[in-house]
Design an enzyme around this catalytic site. Structure first.
Site, PDB file in Angstrom:
ATOM      1  N   GLU A 314       0.822  -1.224   0.000  1.00 37.26           N
ATOM      2  CA  GLU A 314       0.000   0.000   0.000  1.00 37.26           C
ATOM      3  C   GLU A 314       0.853   1.270   0.000  1.00 37.26           C
ATOM      4  OE1 GLU A 314      -3.754  -1.781   2.594  1.00 37.26           O
ATOM      5  OE2 GLU A 314      -2.166  -0.643   3.591  1.00 37.26           O
ATOM      6  N   PRO A 315       1.597   1.522  -1.049  1.00 42.05           N
ATOM      7  CA  PRO A 315       2.407   2.753  -1.051  1.00 42.05           C
ATOM      8  C   PRO A 315       1.556   3.997  -1.300  1.00 42.05           C
ATOM      9  CG  PRO A 315       2.628   1.607  -3.148  1.00 42.05           C
ATOM     10  CD  PRO A 315       1.717   0.754  -2.294  1.00 42.05           C
ATOM     11  N   GLY A 316       1.810   5.034  -0.537  1.00 41.67           N
ATOM     12  CA  GLY A 316       1.143   6.316  -0.771  1.00 41.67           C
ATOM     13  C   GLY A 316       2.190   7.353  -1.113  1.00 41.67           C
ATOM     14  N   ARG A 317       2.992   7.686  -0.089  1.00 40.52           N
ATOM     15  CA  ARG A 317       4.011   8.726  -0.218  1.00 40.52           C
ATOM     16  C   ARG A 317       4.951   8.493  -1.407  1.00 40.52           C
ATOM     17  NH1 ARG A 317       6.041  11.177   4.446  1.00 40.52           N
ATOM     18  NH2 ARG A 317       5.205   9.380   5.542  1.00 40.52           N
ATOM     19  N   ARG A 358       3.776  19.030   8.039  1.00 42.69           N
ATOM     20  CA  ARG A 358       4.814  18.052   8.380  1.00 42.69           C
ATOM     21  C   ARG A 358       6.025  18.634   9.115  1.00 42.69           C
ATOM     22  NH1 ARG A 358       7.264  15.046   5.563  1.00 42.69           N
ATOM     23  NH2 ARG A 358       6.947  13.118   6.678  1.00 42.69           N
ATOM     24  N   TYR A 362       6.278  16.778  12.542  1.00 40.99           N
ATOM     25  CA  TYR A 362       7.312  15.733  12.601  1.00 40.99           C
ATOM     26  C   TYR A 362       8.724  16.292  12.543  1.00 40.99           C
ATOM     27  CZ  TYR A 362       3.213  13.326  10.634  1.00 40.99           C
ATOM     28  OH  TYR A 362       1.956  12.863  10.379  1.00 40.99           O
ATOM     29  N   CYS A 389       0.328  32.129  13.150  1.00 35.29           N
ATOM     30  CA  CYS A 389       0.703  32.736  14.425  1.00 35.29           C
ATOM     31  C   CYS A 389       1.390  31.755  15.354  1.00 35.29           C
ATOM     32  CB  CYS A 389      -0.542  33.316  15.077  1.00 35.29           C
ATOM     33  SG  CYS A 389      -1.217  34.634  14.081  1.00 35.29           S
ATOM     34  N   GLU A 390       2.463  31.141  14.897  1.00 35.60           N
ATOM     35  CA  GLU A 390       3.265  30.271  15.753  1.00 35.60           C
ATOM     36  C   GLU A 390       4.694  30.280  15.243  1.00 35.60           C
ATOM     37  OE1 GLU A 390       2.084  26.372  16.562  1.00 35.60           O
ATOM     38  OE2 GLU A 390      -0.017  26.814  16.192  1.00 35.60           O
ATOM     39  N   TYR A 419       0.704  13.906   2.051  1.00 39.74           N
ATOM     40  CA  TYR A 419       0.307  14.436   3.354  1.00 39.74           C
ATOM     41  C   TYR A 419       0.472  15.952   3.443  1.00 39.74           C
ATOM     42  CZ  TYR A 419       0.635   9.440   4.091  1.00 39.74           C
ATOM     43  OH  TYR A 419       0.481   8.085   3.943  1.00 39.74           O
TER      44      TYR A 419
END
Ligand code: LLP
Length: 461
Positions: A314-317, A358, A362, A389-390, A419
């Site tokens: 099941e590859p996505g990325r 991301r 992460y 605002c961060e 993602y």
């Protein structure tokens, strides 16, 4: 430019892996989609000059390279010959892309009713859809079963009972995979590792929960156990995790055959194949992955004296990640003094953590290039940041950009396909950017930019 870290003096301010480029205008091809190139001083993708493209759609915008996506999908399909390749729609899904997935002969993994709706709208054959999720409601299961989804990957005892009820009510026998956790510590960020014991997914093999779940599924006439499913995590580069997981999952597969008399016809090894976001990453070719994984499974089946089940992945990325880049406009440039007397150039762009979570979530590294012109200015160590605002709203933590980077320039970030849009948010009431598919010099908006009307539509005033 005064105040900026001078060339060749980045020690202590840049990460160890980042090298000052010999040509700051050049692309690192391994990070970009296959049709991306610099020509006439500007970035081109799909045969289109990016400045022309965004003149129509504005920024920020995700640019999706159709040829690149299709060729990566085909590369997985061809390399994993004899497998079913399920494209993991959670990485990115829209109706047009779901059509490409089907046209290229791949199956589709969805994990919500929303993703299922997109797949069905695209005309994907329901029999080729797998449905994931650790907390599917009875309503969601009913919809998936009624639609004829080929396999539902069950994740809890509650769900097994719920699904058996739904199948009974609808009078169908539903294909089922049992998600198991193999106790593997995948070498990736903790939040995207999924096969260690202390997390929410699947049934643990070592505790006996997985064997018990399989017995439970076999006890329901309305459930057809297709096999076991193991997904060890995401953005993984080395096959040792699949090797350990494969051994444990196949041992369970064999035990089910001997003790419960059920030879499962299938086995799914999940996704998680890593891609290159920066020069730190060196992903393997699908052909190499296929060879290694097939060898692991074949050897283990031979050792156990069992037939090799029909395999799926099941590859996505690894399919959509490199196919997209995000284009931003620079709004402000600021020098910030660092300890030790150096400065860092902060380049603020018109997007940020609302279109790519991301880096904040992460600590993910990305790369970028000046997309709208070439520059002969010496490179400076830059940090590209968003407009939210961060302080953790970082787009590219460390990259060399030409020292004359200025408001109005376009900056493009490669490898944002996975993602990026799928985890985009309306934080600070940002409008989520469009996805523009490009191919052979033609651009098509496949997901339009959100409007303020979209935002206000759910706010009942
Ligand atoms: N199969 C299952 C059961 C999964 O849970 C996932 C990802 C995949 C396949 C696809 O994994 P891929 O080949 O795309 O690595 N938001 C995180 C990634 C979360 C992955 C969730 N599951 C990120 O941005 O890195």
């Amino acid at each position: 430019m005064s105040g900026r870290v001078p060339p060749g003096d980045f020690a202590g301010t840049s990460p160890h892996w980042l090298r000052e480029p010999t040509d700051v205008n050049a692309l690192v091809p391994a990070l970009w989609s296959s049709t991306a190139r610099k020509a006439d001083g500007v970035l081109h993708v799909g045969g289109l000059a990016v400045p022309d493209l965004v003149a129509d759609v504005n920024t920020p915008a995700y640019v999706l390279d159709e040829d690149d996506f299709r060729s990566r999908a085909r590369a997985f399909r061809d390399a994993f010959d004899g497998y079913d390749v399920y494209y993991a729609g959670k990485a990115f899904l829209c109706t047009e892309l779901a059509r490409w997935v089907a046209q290229e002969g791949l199956s589709l993994d969805v994990c919500s009713n929303g993703e299922l709706s997109v797949a069905l709208r695209a005309g994907v054959d329901p029999a080729r859809i797998g449905y994931h999720g650790n907390n599917k409601t009875a309503m969601e299961l009913r919809r998936a079963v009624a639609a004829g989804v080929g396999r539902i990957i069950v994740d809890s005892s509650d769900e097994i009972e719920r699904l058996a009820d739904v199948a009974g009510q609808l009078g169908v026998v539903q294909g089922v995979m049992v998600r198991v956790t193999a106790g593997v510590e995948a070498h990736t960020h903790e939040f995207i590792a999924t096969a260690h014991e202390d997390q929410k997914f699947g049934f643990s093999i070592s505790s006996g929960a997985a064997f018990e779940a399989v017995s439970r599924v076999l006890g329901h006439a309305g459930l057809d156990l297709r096999g076991l499913h193991s997904h060890i995590g995401s953005q993984i580069f080395d096959t040792s995790g699949w090797e350990v997981a494969g051994r444990r999952v196949l041992a369970l597969h064999a035990r089910v055959a001997t003790e419960l008399g059920h030879v499962s016809p299938e086995l799914d090894l999940g996704g998680g194949f890593g891609i290159a976001y920066t020069t730190q990453d060196d992903p393997a070719d699908p052909a190499v992955l296929a060879e290694q994984i097939t060898k692991i499974v074949t050897a283990e089946c031979a050792a156990l004296g069992i037939a090799v089940p029909h395999l799926s992945i099941e590859p996505g990325r690894a399919i959509v990640g490199p196919s997209m880049c995000t284009v931003y406009t620079v709004g402000t440039v600021k020098e910030v003094a660092l300890d030790g007397g150096a400065t860092r150039t902060y380049v603020s762009v018109d997007g940020g953590m609302s279109d790519n979570l991301r880096p904040a979530l992460y600590d993910a590294d990305y790369s970028c290039t000046l997309a709208s012109r070439t520059s002969s200015a010496a490179p400076v160590l830059a940090r590209v940041v968003g407009k939210h605002c961060e302080s953790g709203d970082i787009v590219v933590k460390d990259e060399f950009l030409p020292g004359d980077v200025a408001p109005g320039d376009l900056v493009a970030v490669p490898a944002t396909g996975a993602y990026g849009r799928s985890m985009a948010s309306n934080y600070n009431h940002a409008l989520r950017p469009p996805v523009v598919a490009v191919k052979d010099g033609v651009a098509r908006v496949v997901v339009r930019r959100e409007t303020e009307e979209d935002l206000l539509a759910t706010d009942l005033g």
